[in-house]
Design a protein around this motif. Sequence first.
Motif, PDB file in Angstrom:
ATOM      1  N   VAL A 152       0.810  -1.217   0.000  1.00  0.00           N
ATOM      2  CA  VAL A 152       0.000   0.000   0.000  1.00  0.00           C
ATOM      3  C   VAL A 152       0.846   1.272   0.000  1.00  0.00           C
ATOM      4  N   PRO A 153       1.867   1.398   0.868  1.00  0.00           N
ATOM      5  CA  PRO A 153       2.671   2.631   0.823  1.00  0.00           C
ATOM      6  C   PRO A 153       3.486   2.755  -0.452  1.00  0.00           C
ATOM      7  N   ARG A 154       3.880   1.634  -1.012  1.00  0.00           N
ATOM      8  CA  ARG A 154       4.652   1.665  -2.257  1.00  0.00           C
ATOM      9  C   ARG A 154       3.773   2.127  -3.415  1.00  0.00           C
ATOM     10  N   GLU A 155       2.498   1.780  -3.367  1.00  0.00           N
ATOM     11  CA  GLU A 155       1.591   2.108  -4.457  1.00  0.00           C
ATOM     12  C   GLU A 155       1.039   3.530  -4.368  1.00  0.00           C
ATOM     13  N   ILE A 156       0.614   3.972  -3.185  1.00  0.00           N
ATOM     14  CA  ILE A 156      -0.085   5.254  -3.089  1.00  0.00           C
ATOM     15  C   ILE A 156       0.620   6.262  -2.197  1.00  0.00           C
ATOM     16  N   GLY A 157       1.651   5.820  -1.461  1.00  0.00           N
ATOM     17  CA  GLY A 157       2.346   6.711  -0.529  1.00  0.00           C
ATOM     18  C   GLY A 157       1.779   6.559   0.866  1.00  0.00           C
ATOM     19  N   SER A 160      -0.275   9.473   2.563  1.00  0.00           N
ATOM     20  CA  SER A 160      -1.427  10.040   1.842  1.00  0.00           C
ATOM     21  C   SER A 160      -2.651  10.089   2.751  1.00  0.00           C
ATOM     22  N   PRO A 161      -3.704  10.836   2.358  1.00  0.00           N
ATOM     23  CA  PRO A 161      -4.913  10.916   3.190  1.00  0.00           C
ATOM     24  C   PRO A 161      -5.457   9.530   3.534  1.00  0.00           C
ATOM     25  N   LEU A 162      -5.854   9.350   4.776  1.00  0.00           N
ATOM     26  CA  LEU A 162      -6.199   8.024   5.290  1.00  0.00           C
ATOM     27  C   LEU A 162      -7.282   7.326   4.464  1.00  0.00           C
ATOM     28  N   GLU A 163      -8.340   8.041   4.077  1.00  0.00           N
ATOM     29  CA  GLU A 163      -9.417   7.388   3.340  1.00  0.00           C
ATOM     30  C   GLU A 163      -8.946   6.906   1.970  1.00  0.00           C
ATOM     31  N   TRP A 204       9.491  -0.218   3.434  1.00  0.00           N
ATOM     32  CA  TRP A 204       8.549   0.739   2.860  1.00  0.00           C
ATOM     33  C   TRP A 204       7.375   1.015   3.785  1.00  0.00           C
ATOM     34  N   GLU A 205       7.253   0.285   4.860  1.00  0.00           N
ATOM     35  CA  GLU A 205       6.083   0.425   5.719  1.00  0.00           C
ATOM     36  C   GLU A 205       5.994   1.812   6.349  1.00  0.00           C
ATOM     37  N   HIS A 206       4.743   2.233   6.604  1.00  0.00           N
ATOM     38  CA  HIS A 206       4.470   3.544   7.186  1.00  0.00           C
ATOM     39  C   HIS A 206       3.335   3.383   8.191  1.00  0.00           C
ATOM     40  N   GLU A 207       3.399   4.097   9.285  1.00  0.00           N
ATOM     41  CA  GLU A 207       2.394   3.974  10.333  1.00  0.00           C
ATOM     42  C   GLU A 207       0.984   4.219   9.799  1.00  0.00           C
ATOM     43  N   ASN A 208       0.837   5.216   8.950  1.00  0.00           N
ATOM     44  CA  ASN A 208      -0.483   5.565   8.425  1.00  0.00           C
ATOM     45  C   ASN A 208      -1.041   4.468   7.527  1.00  0.00           C
ATOM     46  N   ASP A 214      -4.951  -2.285   8.598  1.00  0.00           N
ATOM     47  CA  ASP A 214      -5.599  -2.895   9.765  1.00  0.00           C
ATOM     48  C   ASP A 214      -7.076  -2.510   9.855  1.00  0.00           C
ATOM     49  N   LEU A 215      -7.394  -1.246   9.560  1.00  0.00           N
ATOM     50  CA  LEU A 215      -8.781  -0.789   9.645  1.00  0.00           C
ATOM     51  C   LEU A 215      -9.679  -1.451   8.607  1.00  0.00           C
TER      52      LEU A 215
END
Length: 536
Positions: A152-157, A160-163, A204-208, A214-215
Amino acid sequence: MKKVLLVFIVSILTMITASIAYAVEVPNDIRVGLFYSSSAKSSVTLSSPGGIEVGTINNGVFTLGFKVKANEQIVVRKNPNSKYGVFVGEFNVAIGSADNYPYFKSLEKDGVSLIVVDGKKYRGNIEIKRLSDSDMTIINHLSMQEYLYGVVPREIGGASPLEAVKAQAIIARTYAAKNMGRRDGLGFDLYPTATDQAYGGYEWEHENSNKAVDLTYGEVATYKGELIGGNYFSTSGGYTEDSENVWGGKVDYLRAVPDTYEPEVEGNTSWETTMTKEQVKASLSKNGINVGDIVDLVPIEYTDAGRVLKLKIVGTAGEKIIEKDKVRTYLGLKSMWYTINDAAPTVKGTSNVPTPSNSTNNNEKEIPDKISIVVDENVDDTEEEEKEVSLNVVKNESESNDSKELIILVDENGKKIITKGDNGQAIIIEDNTVQQTETKETKKDERTAEELEKKTLLQGILSIINTGLFTTPKLNVVAPEYKSYASSTKEVFTFRGRGWGHAVGMSQNGAKGMANNGFSAEEIIKWYYSGVSIEG
């Protein structure tokens, strides 16, 4: 009583059958190829902060051979005396056979199981296969959630905004579930590249983005009870595309939609590149197109959104027509949406603009700099004479509470012709006197009812401003006709285009723009994929 009981049982069975028919399966784990085919390894160095259990795996059953200490590096090399086996460590411990693949299980430390492959960290474990007496295929075996942490972070950053990130997580999970086993011939499920989905591993992982994964745990997008393909791309340039115009097959949920909220992204929203005739010839030749020296490139058909659908290649040795996605990939262009030796393309107009249903985003909407309205040039004529009028939009900077001039429209001569009152009504001004407001009772006009049916400039403005013009982030403009002016005398071809990618499904930058304007992940997905549901 028996009849009632029978009806009850039949009803329950019907419900269960319907439930089963629409159930979707999301695998718990996944195998991602890290090194394979031409990138397969003759040797690889492994280590883990928690240590490694070395053994083999057969049909999912792990057999332990020995353990490696925390952070101790071991070198794994292919066994030249075996079609399938490897040597492990300085003592060349031989493991692996046709049915028992070498397997390196990372042990947990501080709640995380990591394995380091030639200096790069990944969650989960490493499986090694040798196919047809080849070098070693290195496979990362991990849970679906852990895989998405790296995708996910590799694809969209990740920031980026959570939604938007949640929407990406749902679609990435859907893609992985739908395409499980797609690369079985190589011994794993998916590539780690954008050919499937870009996977960057632990680094590449990011907290957001981890939060977004997870959500949305287990959530996938479906159409009529089945997983959708989950196609997505970087930037549309203002409008997505129908699937049949890109790949040839019509998919009901992959319909072209306006990308109204997609922000301007430098180098992607609009772009320009120049190729010489020789470069065009070389690029086409790599893809099997050989028509001699290039004389001309002529777009001969366009999609409704404005993309090149068919391109005629004229050469000294003949002509060839290419179509759909080949009009970009065969030339190495960013998108199908371009002109050749002409002005840049623009976005077609639309009234189909999404609105968030339960927005929690209170950010001020962007006000357009200019609007265009098609009006009747002469309302007294029986013949329709239409013209397009452009008006500049000026935002009043006054902070006075009693100011009613919140928005001002100015014509090409600088004349103020409309304001918007503080209670939301439109006030149109002519010669410094109020001539018209949104209610018929206050309008001073003695034209007949038939004349009033024609849209005057003032009526056009009024109808737009009172239906929420200034709550949408931008207006699309009408695209001109597309023509190619490339000629045999040209030594170069200049392509001016919009967007980056195939333009089918979800625009990642469009998703970010929608999230910034108060849309939820579900609303974003349902905008880009027509008629889908979210399950899980």
